[in-house]
Design a protein around this motif. Structure first.
Motif, short mmCIF file in Angstrom:
data_model
loop_
_atom_site.label_atom_id
_atom_site.label_comp_id
_atom_site.label_asym_id
_atom_site.label_seq_id
_atom_site.Cartn_x
_atom_site.Cartn_y
_atom_site.Cartn_z
N ASP A 33 -4.52 -7.16 8.31
CA ASP A 33 -3.17 -6.81 8.74
C ASP A 33 -2.91 -7.47 10.10
O ASP A 33 -3.75 -7.43 10.99
CB ASP A 33 -3.06 -5.27 8.86
CG ASP A 33 -1.64 -4.79 9.05
OD1 ASP A 33 -0.98 -5.26 10.02
OD2 ASP A 33 -1.20 -3.96 8.27
N ARG A 67 -6.05 -3.25 -1.44
CA ARG A 67 -5.66 -4.56 -0.93
C ARG A 67 -5.60 -5.52 -2.10
O ARG A 67 -6.52 -5.59 -2.91
CB ARG A 67 -6.66 -5.09 0.07
CG ARG A 67 -6.19 -6.36 0.74
CD ARG A 67 -7.31 -7.35 0.94
NE ARG A 67 -6.95 -8.41 1.84
CZ ARG A 67 -6.41 -9.56 1.45
NH1 ARG A 67 -6.17 -9.79 0.19
NH2 ARG A 67 -6.11 -10.48 2.32
N THR A 68 -4.50 -6.24 -2.19
CA THR A 68 -4.40 -7.34 -3.13
C THR A 68 -4.26 -8.61 -2.30
O THR A 68 -4.40 -8.56 -1.08
CB THR A 68 -3.20 -7.16 -4.08
OG1 THR A 68 -2.01 -7.16 -3.31
CG2 THR A 68 -3.31 -5.86 -4.87
N ASP A 69 -3.94 -9.70 -2.93
CA ASP A 69 -3.84 -10.96 -2.19
C ASP A 69 -2.79 -10.94 -1.09
O ASP A 69 -2.95 -11.59 -0.07
CB ASP A 69 -3.55 -12.12 -3.14
CG ASP A 69 -4.79 -12.54 -3.91
OD1 ASP A 69 -5.90 -12.30 -3.40
OD2 ASP A 69 -4.65 -13.08 -5.01
N ASP A 70 -1.72 -10.17 -1.30
CA ASP A 70 -0.62 -10.28 -0.34
C ASP A 70 -0.15 -8.97 0.27
O ASP A 70 0.84 -8.96 1.00
CB ASP A 70 0.57 -10.99 -0.99
CG ASP A 70 1.09 -10.25 -2.22
OD1 ASP A 70 0.46 -9.26 -2.65
OD2 ASP A 70 2.12 -10.68 -2.76
N GLU A 71 -0.84 -7.84 0.00
CA GLU A 71 -0.39 -6.59 0.61
C GLU A 71 -1.50 -5.54 0.65
O GLU A 71 -2.48 -5.61 -0.08
CB GLU A 71 0.83 -6.02 -0.13
CG GLU A 71 0.54 -5.51 -1.51
CD GLU A 71 1.77 -5.01 -2.23
OE1 GLU A 71 2.90 -5.09 -1.68
OE2 GLU A 71 1.62 -4.53 -3.35
N ARG A 86 3.68 0.06 1.57
CA ARG A 86 3.11 -1.29 1.39
C ARG A 86 3.24 -2.07 2.68
O ARG A 86 4.29 -2.10 3.30
CB ARG A 86 3.82 -2.02 0.27
CG ARG A 86 3.64 -1.31 -1.06
CD ARG A 86 4.49 -1.96 -2.16
NE ARG A 86 4.42 -1.18 -3.37
CZ ARG A 86 3.47 -1.29 -4.29
NH1 ARG A 86 2.50 -2.16 -4.13
NH2 ARG A 86 3.49 -0.54 -5.36
N PRO A 88 2.77 -5.91 4.09
CA PRO A 88 2.52 -7.31 3.73
C PRO A 88 1.36 -7.86 4.56
O PRO A 88 1.19 -7.52 5.73
CB PRO A 88 3.83 -8.02 4.07
CG PRO A 88 4.58 -7.09 4.94
CD PRO A 88 4.04 -5.72 4.75
N PRO A 90 -0.95 -11.49 5.58
CA PRO A 90 -0.87 -12.96 5.58
C PRO A 90 -1.69 -13.53 4.42
O PRO A 90 -2.68 -12.94 4.00
CB PRO A 90 -1.47 -13.36 6.93
CG PRO A 90 -2.19 -12.17 7.44
CD PRO A 90 -1.66 -10.97 6.72
N SER A 91 -1.26 -14.64 3.92
CA SER A 91 -1.95 -15.29 2.78
C SER A 91 -3.19 -16.01 3.23
O SER A 91 -3.34 -16.47 4.28
CB SER A 91 -1.04 -16.26 2.09
OG SER A 91 0.08 -15.57 1.59
#
Length: 91
Positions: A33, A67-71, A86, A88, A90-91
């Motif tokens: 985060d 946690r997933t890839d983007d959130e 949720r 967001p 960083p990628s």
């Protein structure tokens, strides 16, 4: 896809709430985060708690941090109520 899932059940009470809120900030930092001190994740945690916790009595609140890839998803459940927040990432 990168995934992290952490599930905890926390009894109500100020001491437990403080610990769980700190856990939310630590999980957020762990998953990347962008908020360096976890303030936003702690606020998101407070918000979902306020939406699921009934007034009065002793309750356990179940939390899931996912946690997933983007959130980062913070999900709370208590006495048939549920709420999500949720963040967001960083990628």
């Amino acid at each position: 896809m990168s995934t992290l899932v952490l599930r905890v059940s926390v009894p109500t009470g100020d001491a437990y709430h403080t610990i769980a809120k700190e856990l939310a900030a630590k999980v957020a930092a762990y998953v990347g985060d962008p908020d360096p001190d976890g303030t936003a994740a702690a606020a998101a945690f407070d918000e979902v708690v306020s939406r699921v916790l009934p007034d009065g009595g002793r309750h356990n609140v179940e939390f899931e941090f996912r946690r997933t890839d983007d959130e980062l998803l913070i999900h709370a459940r208590c006495d048939g109520r549920s709420a999500d927040s949720r963040r967001p990432l960083p990628s």
